[in-house]
Structures are given as C-alpha cells and as structure tokens.
Design an enzyme around this catalytic site. Structure first.
Site, mmCIF file in Angstrom:
data_model
loop_
_atom_site.group_PDB
_atom_site.id
_atom_site.type_symbol
_atom_site.label_atom_id
_atom_site.label_comp_id
_atom_site.label_asym_id
_atom_site.label_seq_id
_atom_site.Cartn_x
_atom_site.Cartn_y
_atom_site.Cartn_z
ATOM 1 N N ASP A 1 -1.329 3.585 2.518
ATOM 2 C CA ASP A 1 -0.999 2.454 1.667
ATOM 3 C C ASP A 1 0.373 1.897 2.038
ATOM 4 O O ASP A 1 1.229 2.607 2.578
ATOM 5 C CB ASP A 1 -0.984 2.880 0.194
ATOM 6 C CG ASP A 1 -2.361 3.280 -0.311
ATOM 7 O OD1 ASP A 1 -3.360 2.842 0.288
ATOM 8 O OD2 ASP A 1 -2.420 4.034 -1.301
ATOM 9 N N LYS A 2 0.591 0.641 1.728
ATOM 10 C CA LYS A 2 1.855 -0.017 2.045
ATOM 11 C C LYS A 2 3.057 0.808 1.580
ATOM 12 O O LYS A 2 4.029 0.998 2.327
ATOM 13 C CB LYS A 2 1.898 -1.402 1.392
ATOM 14 C CG LYS A 2 3.229 -2.121 1.531
ATOM 15 C CD LYS A 2 3.238 -3.429 0.756
ATOM 16 C CE LYS A 2 4.609 -4.086 0.809
ATOM 17 N NZ LYS A 2 4.657 -5.337 0.000
#
Length: 312
Positions: A141-142
């Site tokens: 995830d970012k």
C-alpha cells in the site's frame, strides 16, 4: 505492440481456483480485470478451448494466453525518482520502499510512482513486461513501507509469481496496533472480500470471500499500544490491516480500518504504522535462497521507542 503467446500448466495450487483469479495471482498479465477481458475476448484457451473466467481449474490442465501488454490509456514515462535498491542482479531487484510512494500508476496516481522510477533506472521498459506494472510481482500500500521484489523479464516475473501463489515466499511485517491482544501469538483465519458499500475497502466475510490467513506474535506492549510481528500466509488486498482490525486491534494511524485515538505524549504518526520488514524466497533462476531485512523507518521509531523496554 506485438501479440505475445504464452503457455503454462496448472500446478497443484490451482486446484479449484477460478481461471481469472489463478492467472491474476501469477502477476504476469496485469490486473484481474484485464485478465477477464482477455478471457472474454477468447484470448485465453484452456486445453485448447475457450473458457469462462469462473471455470474451476484442475492440476495438469494447459492454459494458453494470447495477449498484448496494455497501457489502459495511461502513458508512463521515466521519472528520476530515488529508489533504495538493496539487491539487484540481471533478473530481479529488491527495493526498500518508503511510505508515501505508490507502486504503480493508476488513474488517480498517473505520475511519481515506483514504476516511473524503475523505467528511469532501466532507461525504458524491458521487452514483454506490462506497461503499467512492469515486473511488479506483489504490491505494498502507498503508506506501507518496506521490501518489495521486482522482476526484470517475463520469465522471472512468472517464476516469482508462482512462488507467491504457492506460498513459498516468507514475509514478515512489523505493525503497531491499538490495545493488547489476549494471546501473545495467534493465527487469524478469516476470508476477505470487497466491501459491497465502500468499494475501496475490504472486509472479513463468512461466505463468498477469498481464504486469508495471517499469524502474529506480540513483540512488546505499553498501553495503549502493542508492537506485533505479522506473517501473512496469503496476499489479499489490505489483508494485514483488515485482519488486525477484525481482531479488535487496528493498526495505529490507519484511517480506513481504524479510528482516530489519542497517542502518547510526544509521539506522532502520519501514516499507518505498518512496515514490510523481511522478505525471503528462492532465486527464480539460480535457486539460491535469498533473505532481506529492512530496519524500522525513522518516522515509526518514536512509536517503537515508546515501548522500547518491552520490545527489546
């Protein structure tokens, strides 16, 4: 782009897997949506015949894929984005990704991704790799930091994809969570599906979800926070975040699956406190065991220091 022709034999881990999910899990032909489009267009043959996306596979069946890498309307150009490369050879590289860096372009993140940095480093895209996700085997995830492996060619990509699919890749994450789990070690065995109302979220479901399993060990705690080592056995979207929230101990700083709470004095967290700390797998070409470790980033260090006496 030239039409590519590929052939593979379903292994034992494909038993009773949907055709589209099996191919998407190998990471070779883009997203599951793109795989479904290939199937619907008749570009995927099963034992020489067209098949439906929902067909349940059997080991030993032969799949043929005829496809062109797609750009989904996005143009990805190299950008000089710094990458912390911890290992590289002619077949693959392992990157220590910082929080805040998106892995590959999407309609909402058309620039500044890890893929843009890879294209700059490679001086272009290696032949046969997807334009939007060249060499991407798995994702973070970012706002999750840590280790990610990237392939440099289609053969290596497919071989790494098989290792992930067959659960032969060892992954360890560090997570700071709210509260203290009742058991110092445990396994969360709970299927995950997309939330039918909030489509960007995932949720634990009783029926219809994909099997998901995560194990954990408490490293230390000091109210109101615990640090856990988490070992995901499967790789579902947001799996660790969803599982820990389901356990009743959401990750500190997770604005999607948790809620805002008061942090200890002097401690600030600007993102979810989740870090991919260790990654181990067999080299897809040489067979050599590879193992990598990433230290906890400085932005999470105050949270670790808060319970340092218990976590040492």
């Amino acid at each position: 782009m030239n039409l590519l022709h590929e052939r593979l034999v379903v292994d034992e881990h494909g038993q009773k897997q949907r055709l589209d999910r099996y191919l998407a899990s190998l990471g070779r032909w883009g997203s599951r949506t793109h795989v479904q489009k290939l199937i619907d267009a008749g570009q995927v043959l099963l034992d020489g015949q067209p098949a439906r996306a929902r067909y349940l596979l059997r080991p030993g069946q032969t799949i043929e894929i005829h496809w062109r890498p797609t750009d989904d309307g996005l143009v990805v150009r190299p950008e000089p984005i710094p990458l912390n490369v911890v290992f590289e050879d002619e077949w693959l590289l392992v990157i220590d990704k910082p929080a805040g860096l998106v892995v590959h372009p999407t309609p909402t993140h058309s620039g500044g991704t890890l893929v843009h940095g890879l294209l700059y480093r490679w001086r272009g895209r290696p032949p046969g790799l997807d334009p939007l996700r060249p060499g991407i085997v798995h994702r973070l995830d970012k706002d999750t930091s840590g280790l990610i492996v990237v392939a440099k060619d289609p053969h290596t990509l497919a071989a790494l994809g098989r290792q992930f699919h067959q659960r032969r890749v060892s992954k360890e994450y560090m997570a700071a969570v709210w509260g203290v789990p009742r058991a110092s070690t445990g396994t969360i065995d709970a299927p995950i599906a997309r939330d039918p109302v909030h489509r960007k979220r995932m949720k634990v479901v009783r029926q219809g979800g994909r099997m998901a399993r995560s194990s954990y060990r408490v490293l230390g705690h000091r109210p109101p926070i615990s640090w856990l080592a988490v070992f995901p056995e499967t790789g579902r979207t947001h799996q660790i975040r969803v599982h820990l929230a389901h356990l009743g101990h959401p990750i500190v700083g997770d604005q999607v699956y948790g809620r805002a709470r008061k942090l200890p004095p002097g401690v600030t967290v600007e993102r979810q406190a989740l870090h991919a700390a260790a990654l181990a797998f067999a080299h897809p070409v040489t067979g050599e065991p590879l193992s990598f470790h990433s230290p906890l980033p400085t932005d999470l260090q105050p949270l670790w220091n808060y319970c340092q006496s218990a976590c040492d």
